[in-house]
Design a protein around this motif. Structure first.
Motif, PDB file in Angstrom:
ATOM      1  N   ASN A 114      -3.678   0.699  -9.486  1.00 22.60           N
ATOM      2  CA  ASN A 114      -3.476  -0.672  -9.022  1.00 22.60           C
ATOM      3  C   ASN A 114      -2.469  -1.296  -9.969  1.00 22.60           C
ATOM      4  O   ASN A 114      -2.755  -1.466 -11.160  1.00 22.60           O
ATOM      5  CB  ASN A 114      -4.776  -1.474  -9.050  1.00 22.60           C
ATOM      6  CG  ASN A 114      -5.793  -0.991  -8.044  1.00 22.60           C
ATOM      7  OD1 ASN A 114      -5.549  -0.078  -7.275  1.00 22.60           O
ATOM      8  ND2 ASN A 114      -6.951  -1.608  -8.053  1.00 22.60           N
ATOM      9  N   THR A 160      -8.350  -4.400  -3.781  1.00 23.85           N
ATOM     10  CA  THR A 160      -7.947  -5.616  -3.070  1.00 23.85           C
ATOM     11  C   THR A 160      -7.289  -6.563  -4.058  1.00 23.85           C
ATOM     12  O   THR A 160      -7.617  -6.562  -5.240  1.00 23.85           O
ATOM     13  CB  THR A 160      -9.161  -6.310  -2.421  1.00 23.85           C
ATOM     14  OG1 THR A 160     -10.162  -6.523  -3.425  1.00 23.85           O
ATOM     15  CG2 THR A 160      -9.745  -5.450  -1.314  1.00 23.85           C
ATOM     16  N   ASN A 176       1.386   4.801   1.017  1.00 28.66           N
ATOM     17  CA  ASN A 176       0.799   5.537   2.147  1.00 28.66           C
ATOM     18  C   ASN A 176       1.632   6.770   2.485  1.00 28.66           C
ATOM     19  O   ASN A 176       1.871   7.080   3.644  1.00 28.66           O
ATOM     20  CB  ASN A 176       0.698   4.603   3.363  1.00 28.66           C
ATOM     21  CG  ASN A 176      -0.110   5.199   4.495  1.00 28.66           C
ATOM     22  OD1 ASN A 176      -1.234   5.638   4.307  1.00 28.66           O
ATOM     23  ND2 ASN A 176       0.476   5.221   5.687  1.00 28.66           N
ATOM     24  N   SER A 201      -1.188  -0.634  -4.539  1.00 33.03           N
ATOM     25  CA  SER A 201      -2.386   0.213  -4.642  1.00 33.03           C
ATOM     26  C   SER A 201      -2.293   1.343  -3.632  1.00 33.03           C
ATOM     27  O   SER A 201      -1.483   1.317  -2.708  1.00 33.03           O
ATOM     28  CB  SER A 201      -3.666  -0.606  -4.421  1.00 33.03           C
ATOM     29  OG  SER A 201      -3.690  -1.180  -3.117  1.00 33.03           O
ATOM     30  N   ASN A 202      -3.143   2.347  -3.806  1.00 35.55           N
ATOM     31  CA  ASN A 202      -3.162   3.511  -2.914  1.00 35.55           C
ATOM     32  C   ASN A 202      -3.876   3.187  -1.613  1.00 35.55           C
ATOM     33  O   ASN A 202      -4.888   2.478  -1.610  1.00 35.55           O
ATOM     34  CB  ASN A 202      -3.873   4.681  -3.584  1.00 35.55           C
ATOM     35  CG  ASN A 202      -3.145   5.206  -4.802  1.00 35.55           C
ATOM     36  OD1 ASN A 202      -1.978   4.883  -5.025  1.00 35.55           O
ATOM     37  ND2 ASN A 202      -3.827   6.010  -5.592  1.00 35.55           N
ATOM     38  N   SER A 203      -3.394   3.756  -0.525  1.00 34.74           N
ATOM     39  CA  SER A 203      -4.006   3.466   0.782  1.00 34.74           C
ATOM     40  C   SER A 203      -5.409   4.054   0.908  1.00 34.74           C
ATOM     41  O   SER A 203      -6.198   3.586   1.733  1.00 34.74           O
ATOM     42  CB  SER A 203      -3.125   3.987   1.923  1.00 34.74           C
ATOM     43  OG  SER A 203      -3.001   5.391   1.860  1.00 34.74           O
ATOM     44  N   LEU A 260       3.898  -1.579   3.641  1.00 34.92           N
ATOM     45  CA  LEU A 260       3.517  -0.206   3.334  1.00 34.92           C
ATOM     46  C   LEU A 260       4.731   0.545   2.809  1.00 34.92           C
ATOM     47  O   LEU A 260       5.857   0.315   3.257  1.00 34.92           O
ATOM     48  CB  LEU A 260       3.035   0.511   4.592  1.00 34.92           C
ATOM     49  CG  LEU A 260       1.739   0.053   5.240  1.00 34.92           C
ATOM     50  CD1 LEU A 260       1.800   0.329   6.735  1.00 34.92           C
ATOM     51  CD2 LEU A 260       0.538   0.772   4.630  1.00 34.92           C
ATOM     52  N   ILE A 262      -7.796  -1.250   5.832  1.00 31.36           N
ATOM     53  CA  ILE A 262      -6.715  -1.974   5.162  1.00 31.36           C
ATOM     54  C   ILE A 262      -6.291  -3.182   5.988  1.00 31.36           C
ATOM     55  O   ILE A 262      -6.152  -4.299   5.475  1.00 31.36           O
ATOM     56  CB  ILE A 262      -5.519  -1.035   4.909  1.00 31.36           C
ATOM     57  CG1 ILE A 262      -5.875  -0.017   3.817  1.00 31.36           C
ATOM     58  CG2 ILE A 262      -4.282  -1.835   4.513  1.00 31.36           C
ATOM     59  CD1 ILE A 262      -4.880   1.124   3.713  1.00 31.36           C
ATOM     60  N   LYS A 266       0.840  -1.188   0.000  1.00 29.78           N
ATOM     61  CA  LYS A 266       0.000   0.000   0.000  1.00 29.78           C
ATOM     62  C   LYS A 266       0.885   1.251   0.000  1.00 29.78           C
ATOM     63  O   LYS A 266       1.805   1.381   0.814  1.00 29.78           O
ATOM     64  CB  LYS A 266      -0.914   0.024   1.230  1.00 29.78           C
ATOM     65  CG  LYS A 266      -2.124  -0.894   1.131  1.00 29.78           C
ATOM     66  CD  LYS A 266      -3.161  -0.389   0.141  1.00 29.78           C
ATOM     67  CE  LYS A 266      -4.415  -1.244   0.138  1.00 29.78           C
ATOM     68  NZ  LYS A 266      -5.422  -0.736  -0.833  1.00 29.78           N
ATOM     69  N   SER A 306      -4.481   8.590   5.398  1.00 32.12           N
ATOM     70  CA  SER A 306      -5.111   7.306   5.707  1.00 32.12           C
ATOM     71  C   SER A 306      -5.601   7.210   7.147  1.00 32.12           C
ATOM     72  O   SER A 306      -6.265   6.237   7.515  1.00 32.12           O
ATOM     73  CB  SER A 306      -4.136   6.158   5.416  1.00 32.12           C
ATOM     74  OG  SER A 306      -2.933   6.343   6.127  1.00 32.12           O
TER      75      SER A 306
END
Length: 319
Positions: free
Chosen positions: A286, A215, A73, A207-209, A120, A101, A71, A87
């Motif tokens: 993603n 998923t 973050n 992917s972005n937080s 992360l 998450i 992720k 986040s």
């Protein structure tokens, strides 16, 4: 190059690693070269078609032991009045993005019957707050991996003369996260890429937080592994709500796919940029990465020749 020496000295004094310095040197050289950073209409054409998710049927659960979920973050919620990680915003029933998450990772591990690896990429601005908050999820970290690595930071550049920004009232404002493209030099410079390879990991899902719809999908992982592609991006159909965001296109020069962001579009091409019937796909961020292929690209290029985007902002993000 005199100005570059100022940046090099500043970055070394800040303790940044050689990979971070090399990546910024590449970016700074591009920025000051006089070369256009824009992608005009004449250089691209629309993407006709792409593989569709609905066509995927196969699932190979054995690939999960070779895969890490990451992720991104690094973002602060300054636009929402926060001085901490975006986040950490509460979004539903007392849960933050980070709560969701952590619970999603736990749910996926149960569903897949696998100790799915999770990490992360934090920034210098989000690391401490994030790790402190996630301490209530002691099983989130994978046993053989650290929970985070920290992305690099880059010195801000004065638009008028390309000199390093100086902000004596708050020197932290002289630095910024370099953006998502920093994922690759940050992985290499922190040693995370080699660590993952040494432990037998081959694939990474990024992917972005703040994207809770992102998923890890076993069908996509299976497709990606079979494709032998070094990199894949999940895209979705653009609507009028997406017309100001980046879109996928094909380079007329190379025939390769590329991503054109709004900041890379000349003003005279804005109307076509926003034409969602012409440019039909947007980037969800993603991403799927083949880790051995990434290591090979570093060996070949040294510093990855990624596109450079100029992003004008105030020194103090609250101004």
């Amino acid at each position: 190059m005199d100005k570059w020496l100022e940046y090099e000295s500043k970055m070394k004094a800040e303790g940044l690693n050689d990979e971070a310095i090399a990546a910024f040197k590449y970016t700074f050289t591009k920025l000051t070269s006089g070369e256009s950073l824009m992608i005009g209409e004449a250089a691209i054409k629309p993407v006709a078609s792409l593989p569709q998710y609905e066509s995927l049927t196969k699932e190979d659960a054995s690939l999960l032991t070779q895969t890490v979920m990451l992720k991104l973050n690094g973002g602060l919620g300054t636009g929402m009045g926060l001085e901490k990680a975006k986040s950490l915003l509460e979004i539903k029933d007392g849960n933050t993005f980070l709560d969701f998450i952590a619970k999603q990772v736990e749910q996926m591990r149960v569903a897949f019957k696998s100790t799915l690896a999770f990490m992360l990429m934090n920034s210098f601005s989000t690391s401490d707050d994030t790790l402190a908050f996630l301490s209530k999820y002691p099983n989130l970290a994978t046993s053989d991996l650290p929970l985070e690595f920290v992305q690099n930071k880059a010195p801000k550049v004065t638009a008028s003369d390309f000199s390093p920004v100086s902000w004596s009232s708050n020197p932290s404002h002289e630095w910024c996260p370099p953006g998502h493209g920093d994922l690759y030099p940050a992985m290499r410079g922190s040693g995370s890429l080699q660590m993952l390879l040494d432990k037998g990991y081959k694939y990474m899902f990024v992917s972005n937080s703040d994207n809770l719809g992102a998923t890890m999908d076993l069908k996509l992982l299976t497709w990606f592994a079979k494709s032998k592609a070094p990199f894949a991006m999940e895209v979705a159909a653009r609507t009028d709500a997406d017309k100001k965001g980046g879109h996928l296109a094909v380079s007329k020069k190379t025939g390769s796919l590329l991503l054109r962001e709004a900041a890379q579009c000349p003003p005279e091409d804005e109307k076509e940029f926003q034409n969602v019937d012409k440019y039909k796909f947007f980037n969800t961020n993603n991403l799927w990465i083949d880790l051995p292929a990434l290591a090979a690209a570093f060996k070949h290029y040294g510093t990855l020749p990624l596109p450079v985007i100029s992003n004008s902002k105030t020194v103090d993000p609250r101004d």
